[in-house]
Design a protein around this motif. Structure first.
Motif, mmCIF file in Angstrom:
data_model
loop_
_atom_site.group_PDB
_atom_site.id
_atom_site.type_symbol
_atom_site.label_atom_id
_atom_site.label_comp_id
_atom_site.label_asym_id
_atom_site.label_seq_id
_atom_site.Cartn_x
_atom_site.Cartn_y
_atom_site.Cartn_z
ATOM 1 N N MET A 169 44.700 -14.274 31.667
ATOM 2 C CA MET A 169 43.870 -13.554 30.698
ATOM 3 C C MET A 169 43.112 -12.479 31.461
ATOM 4 O O MET A 169 42.524 -12.747 32.512
ATOM 5 C CB MET A 169 42.893 -14.503 30.000
ATOM 6 C CG MET A 169 41.907 -13.809 29.075
ATOM 7 S SD MET A 169 40.878 -14.965 28.128
ATOM 8 C CE MET A 169 40.136 -15.961 29.423
ATOM 9 N N VAL A 170 43.146 -11.267 30.948
ATOM 10 C CA VAL A 170 42.403 -10.159 31.546
ATOM 11 C C VAL A 170 41.225 -9.839 30.633
ATOM 12 O O VAL A 170 41.394 -9.631 29.426
ATOM 13 C CB VAL A 170 43.282 -8.916 31.733
ATOM 14 C CG1 VAL A 170 42.471 -7.777 32.351
ATOM 15 C CG2 VAL A 170 44.492 -9.248 32.608
ATOM 16 N N ILE A 171 40.020 -9.823 31.208
ATOM 17 C CA ILE A 171 38.793 -9.555 30.440
ATOM 18 C C ILE A 171 38.173 -8.255 30.937
ATOM 19 O O ILE A 171 37.976 -8.072 32.148
ATOM 20 C CB ILE A 171 37.775 -10.696 30.596
ATOM 21 C CG1 ILE A 171 38.355 -12.005 30.071
ATOM 22 C CG2 ILE A 171 36.471 -10.363 29.884
ATOM 23 C CD1 ILE A 171 37.461 -13.210 30.313
ATOM 24 N N ASP A 172 37.862 -7.370 30.003
ATOM 25 C CA ASP A 172 37.121 -6.152 30.322
ATOM 26 C C ASP A 172 35.653 -6.393 29.993
ATOM 27 O O ASP A 172 35.313 -6.766 28.870
ATOM 28 C CB ASP A 172 37.662 -4.969 29.514
ATOM 29 C CG ASP A 172 39.071 -4.589 29.939
ATOM 30 O OD1 ASP A 172 39.302 -4.423 31.145
ATOM 31 O OD2 ASP A 172 39.950 -4.477 29.060
ATOM 32 N N ALA A 173 34.796 -6.194 30.982
ATOM 33 C CA ALA A 173 33.371 -6.468 30.833
ATOM 34 C C ALA A 173 32.558 -5.182 30.957
ATOM 35 O O ALA A 173 32.904 -4.305 31.752
ATOM 36 C CB ALA A 173 32.915 -7.477 31.883
ATOM 37 N N THR A 174 31.492 -5.108 30.180
ATOM 38 C CA THR A 174 30.594 -3.955 30.245
ATOM 39 C C THR A 174 29.157 -4.444 30.321
ATOM 40 O O THR A 174 28.665 -5.134 29.410
ATOM 41 C CB THR A 174 30.746 -3.040 29.015
ATOM 42 O OG1 THR A 174 32.103 -2.631 28.894
ATOM 43 C CG2 THR A 174 29.856 -1.808 29.148
ATOM 44 N N ALA A 175 28.488 -4.092 31.423
ATOM 45 C CA ALA A 175 27.070 -4.384 31.575
ATOM 46 C C ALA A 175 26.289 -3.159 31.111
ATOM 47 O O ALA A 175 26.576 -2.032 31.542
ATOM 48 C CB ALA A 175 26.744 -4.712 33.020
ATOM 49 N N HIS A 176 25.308 -3.361 30.235
ATOM 50 C CA HIS A 176 24.544 -2.249 29.669
ATOM 51 C C HIS A 176 23.141 -2.185 30.292
ATOM 52 O O HIS A 176 22.468 -3.208 30.437
ATOM 53 C CB HIS A 176 24.425 -2.389 28.156
ATOM 54 C CG HIS A 176 25.733 -2.318 27.444
ATOM 55 N ND1 HIS A 176 26.403 -1.131 27.242
ATOM 56 C CD2 HIS A 176 26.516 -3.296 26.909
ATOM 57 C CE1 HIS A 176 27.525 -1.365 26.587
ATOM 58 N NE2 HIS A 176 27.630 -2.671 26.376
ATOM 59 N N GLY A 177 22.719 -1.007 30.655
ATOM 60 C CA GLY A 177 21.373 -0.770 31.168
ATOM 61 C C GLY A 177 20.764 0.426 30.462
ATOM 62 O O GLY A 177 21.054 0.676 29.292
ATOM 63 N N LYS A 178 19.961 1.192 31.192
ATOM 64 C CA LYS A 178 19.327 2.392 30.630
ATOM 65 C C LYS A 178 19.246 3.447 31.714
ATOM 66 O O LYS A 178 18.827 3.166 32.844
ATOM 67 C CB LYS A 178 17.926 2.059 30.109
ATOM 68 C CG LYS A 178 17.220 3.226 29.443
ATOM 69 C CD LYS A 178 15.848 2.799 28.935
ATOM 70 C CE LYS A 178 15.125 3.970 28.259
ATOM 71 N NZ LYS A 178 13.765 3.571 27.797
ATOM 72 N N ALA A 179 19.673 4.664 31.390
ATOM 73 C CA ALA A 179 19.695 5.743 32.379
ATOM 74 C C ALA A 179 18.277 6.159 32.759
ATOM 75 O O ALA A 179 17.332 6.031 31.975
ATOM 76 C CB ALA A 179 20.460 6.939 31.825
ATOM 77 N N GLY A 180 18.141 6.647 33.959
ATOM 78 C CA GLY A 180 16.859 7.158 34.439
ATOM 79 C C GLY A 180 17.063 7.916 35.745
ATOM 80 O O GLY A 180 18.166 7.924 36.313
ATOM 81 N N HIS A 181 16.008 8.552 36.239
ATOM 82 C CA HIS A 181 16.085 9.300 37.495
ATOM 83 C C HIS A 181 15.929 8.313 38.666
ATOM 84 O O HIS A 181 15.010 7.493 38.689
ATOM 85 C CB HIS A 181 14.972 10.359 37.553
ATOM 86 C CG HIS A 181 15.232 11.421 38.567
ATOM 87 N ND1 HIS A 181 15.316 11.169 39.919
ATOM 88 C CD2 HIS A 181 15.415 12.768 38.413
ATOM 89 C CE1 HIS A 181 15.550 12.295 40.565
ATOM 90 N NE2 HIS A 181 15.618 13.292 39.672
ATOM 91 N N ALA A 182 16.833 8.435 39.625
ATOM 92 C CA ALA A 182 16.822 7.502 40.754
ATOM 93 C C ALA A 182 15.567 7.631 41.611
ATOM 94 O O ALA A 182 15.201 6.692 42.328
ATOM 95 C CB ALA A 182 18.059 7.717 41.621
ATOM 96 N N ALA A 183 14.892 8.785 41.551
ATOM 97 C CA ALA A 183 13.703 8.999 42.382
ATOM 98 C C ALA A 183 12.450 8.383 41.775
ATOM 99 O O ALA A 183 11.430 8.267 42.455
ATOM 100 C CB ALA A 183 13.491 10.500 42.604
ATOM 101 N N ARG A 184 12.490 8.021 40.508
ATOM 102 C CA ARG A 184 11.313 7.470 39.846
ATOM 103 C C ARG A 184 11.582 6.023 39.431
ATOM 104 O O ARG A 184 12.731 5.600 39.308
ATOM 105 C CB ARG A 184 10.959 8.316 38.615
ATOM 106 C CG ARG A 184 10.512 9.736 38.967
ATOM 107 C CD ARG A 184 9.889 10.416 37.755
ATOM 108 N NE ARG A 184 10.874 10.651 36.708
ATOM 109 C CZ ARG A 184 11.609 11.764 36.602
ATOM 110 N NH1 ARG A 184 11.472 12.731 37.504
ATOM 111 N NH2 ARG A 184 12.474 11.910 35.618
#
Length: 352
Positions: free
Chosen positions: A175-190
């Motif tokens: 069985m092949v499972i496609d997974a998606t982890a969801h986060g929130k975009a932001g600036h890497a410096a802050r």
């Protein structure tokens, strides 16, 4: 070394097939060869797409039916072949060529067995169906899955995959499972955003350490492996999404549906299974044919590799000439003596 007439016929057919590229989903010319050869031997032959089959001329629905199956398609040749993969090259007892081992040896051997029972041997109370199927290497829906509803009820099947002529009585599912982890975009410096990679890492860590409790004597534990991961668009943007792929190899104690449900309950990522259709298979060791194998000194084992057996809802095992380790490798080969021995052993097992 001298070979029987039957073996030589099988080898000549195999040479034709090696000379005819039959990469999965492009097997029409190989199917033409099989159909033409079978008709030349007086067999009433049927064809659906690139699948070709024949059944006992004295078929009786009151008798059990045994399926003899092997596939005509191959994978693409890898880069480091020293021989031309599409030129059959015979060196002593060894025949080189793409598909010679997987699954040409079993394909031509089982056909000679079918012909032997048609022309010379008594069926001893059973029917035979010989099926040369396509799209096995990609588990395609136009392969054996499309043909099984057209066949008579099958009681048992021999799949001619290369097993060194030892009976593989269990096979891991896929069985092949496609997974998606969801986060929130932001600036890497802050200090903002929610990094989807970190969320995915939590699930991946769980996958890497979790063990399902039911372990098989033949197939071992269920094995889940993350094989692909993708995230991010540029270095200074916190990724809002991380996708990864899980390869799951099931044993006979778990259905793919059961495993998927468990993953969903224990992971935070969004999951989608590509298919549930390729389940694990297992035939009991007290099955009549397995008992016959053991009486011949053969040793049942569990196979980690997938085959069309996964699509069979009736008892089956893998038994074929050649070795699994040769499959999908450069300079793939089969030994002519292996084909000769396979034909003889198949007949002995079916006649006993």
């Amino acid at each position: 070394m001298e070979y029987s007439k039957t073996t030589l016929e099988a080898v000549e057919l195999l040479k034709q097939l090696i000379s005819t590229p039959s990469i999965s989903r492009d097997e029409s010319k190989a199917a033409d060869i099989m159909e033409s050869y079978m008709k030349s031997k007086g067999l009433a032959t049927q064809r659906h797409g690139n699948n070709v089959w024949s059944q006992s001329s004295d078929f009786d629905s009151k008798r059990p039916t045994i399926l003899l199956n092997a596939h005509i398609d191959t994978v693409k040749p890898v880069a480091d072949w020293k021989h031309n993969p599409f030129v059959p090259t015979l060196e002593g007892d060894t025949l080189y060529g793409l598909g010679a081992n997987d699954c040409g040896g079993g394909l031509v051997s089982l056909l000679q067995v079918f012909l032997a029972f048609e022309n010379e041997l008594s069926h001893k109370g059973f029917n035979l169906v010989y099926l040369a199927s396509c799209e096995e290497e990609v588990s395609g829906k136009n392969g054996i899955e499309s043909v099984l509803p057209m066949l008579p009820t099958i009681s048992f099947a021999i799949v001619g995959e290369p097993t060194g002529m030892q009976p593989a009585i269990a096979e891991k599912g896929l069985m092949v499972i496609d997974a998606t982890a969801h986060g929130k975009a932001g600036h890497a410096a802050r200090n903002e955003g929610d990094n989807a990679i970190y969320r995915a890492m939590q699930d991946i860590q769980w996958i890497s350490t979790w063990q399902f409790s039911k372990q098989s004597d033949l197939l071992g534990p269920v094995k889940q492996t993350v094989t692909i991961i993708n995230a991010g668009t540029q270095h200074n943007v916190i990724p809002a999404e991380c996708t990864f792929t899980i390869d799951v190899r099931s044993n006979e104690f778990y259905s793919n549906e059961e495993l998927f449900d468990y993953f969903q309950k224990n992971m935070k990522s969004e999951l989608k299974a590509r298919s549930f259709r390729l389940g694990s298979s297992h035939i009991p060791e007290d099955h009549t044919f397995v008992v016959r194998c053991k009486k011949k000194g053969l040793k049942p084992f569990g196979s980690p590799t997938l085959s069309d057996q996964a699509l069979m809802k009736f008892p089956s095992l893998k038994l074929g000439p050649g070795e699994s380790a040769r499959s999908h490798t450069a300079d793939e080969f089969i030994k002519i003596s292996e084909i000769e021995e396979a034909i003889k052993l198949y007949i002995e097992l079916l006649k006993d």
